[in-house]
Design a protein around this motif. Structure first.
Motif: not given
Length: 287
Positions: A83, A86-87, A89-90, A115, A119
């Motif tokens: 998680r 992914r964060t 990456a966001e 990441a 990702d």
């Protein structure tokens, strides 16, 4: 605007909505972009003395991981390494960064690598500080808490505080001043903070980085593995193993520093990062 006040108070004023919750973040300085990712059980407060040095030459982006510091997860969201990666990456997309330098400490190193490698977050350079990447990296304290999570969740908050405060003191080589310890403990105080601490402990395991370890030989971005020479949580030999697994990785120790290397010796930590960032680039890598 995010500031570190003249009195030394650290505060991140930006709030960024991501898929798993709301992230507290900050941006400092001007220049090529650097993103700093802390580990557990810290927050972006770890970087407070490093950021001003880096910000003289770089635009420095910092964030509290979901469930840490002033960041909050949405209901039902576990603050796992998957998680958090992914964060990250966001956030890189939110900040509009093309090929930033990525820095990760403790599990933040595993998050940065995931990441980048899984990702597909581009990175010009990677810096891994006292990195929890190659397992097993769970400490006996963490493993005990994972096995007995219900006991830790239900014990009186003052008893819980008496357990985690001495544990946090072992993160540094130099004695941690009471005011600094209190700042690290602030997000974990009271019944809510106690539950958040146990949530993050039970959400993270060295199995979460196995797929990253399998991809380490594919890292092409220039990489620095930096370690506190007196790290009691992850022995410096772990850093040797990590550097050996990454093609052409550079390996350095920071003197007079324990696991919280940026807390113990922020000047040498920042200087090592600046030297690394300033080396002749071999070209950006998009993973």
């Amino acid at each position: 605007m995010n500031t570190r006040t003249r009195s030394g108070t650290w505060r991140l004023t930006d709030r960024v909505r991501v898929s798993g919750g709301v992230v507290a973040a900050g941006v400092f300085g001007e220049g090529s972009p650097v993103v700093l990712t802390h580990g557990t059980p810290a927050s972006a407060y770890l970087w407070r003395e490093v950021v001003p040095v880096l910000a003289r030459r770089h635009t420095v982006h910092v964030w509290d991981m979901l469930g840490f510091g002033d960041s909050r997860t949405d209901p039902g969201v576990a603050p796992s390494i998957v998680r958090q990666a992914r964060t990250l990456a966001e956030l890189v997309a939110h900040w509009g960064l093309d090929v930033p330098d990525l820095v990760g400490h403790d599990i933040g190193a595993g998050i940065v690598l995931r990441a980048h490698l899984v990702d597909k977050v581009p990175a010009r350079r990677l810096a891994l500080l006292d990195g929890a990447v190659i397992g097993p990296w769970n400490t006996p304290f963490t493993e005990h808490m994972q096995r007995h999570a219900d006991a830790y969740r239900t014990m009186p908050p003052h008893v819980f505080a008496d357990i985690i405060a001495p544990r946090l003191r072992t993160a540094t080589h130099r004695e941690m001043p009471d005011a600094v310890l209190d700042a690290y403990l602030a997000p974990w105080t009271g019944p809510e903070g106690q539950q958040r601490w146990v949530d993050q402990v039970t959400s993270v395991h060295f199995d979460d980085t196995r797929d990253v370890v399998d991809l380490l030989d594919r890292v092409t971005a220039p990489t620095l593995v930096l370690w506190g020479e007196h790290d009691q949580w992850l022995d410096p030999s772990t850093g040797d193993r990590l550097a050996s697994a990454i093609p052409r990785a550079q390996r350095e120790d920071v003197p007079a520093a324990g696991h919280f290397v940026a807390e113990d010796n922020p000047r040498d930590t920042a200087d090592a990062l600046l030297r690394f960032f300033g080396q002749q680039a071999d070209g950006p890598d998009a993973g």
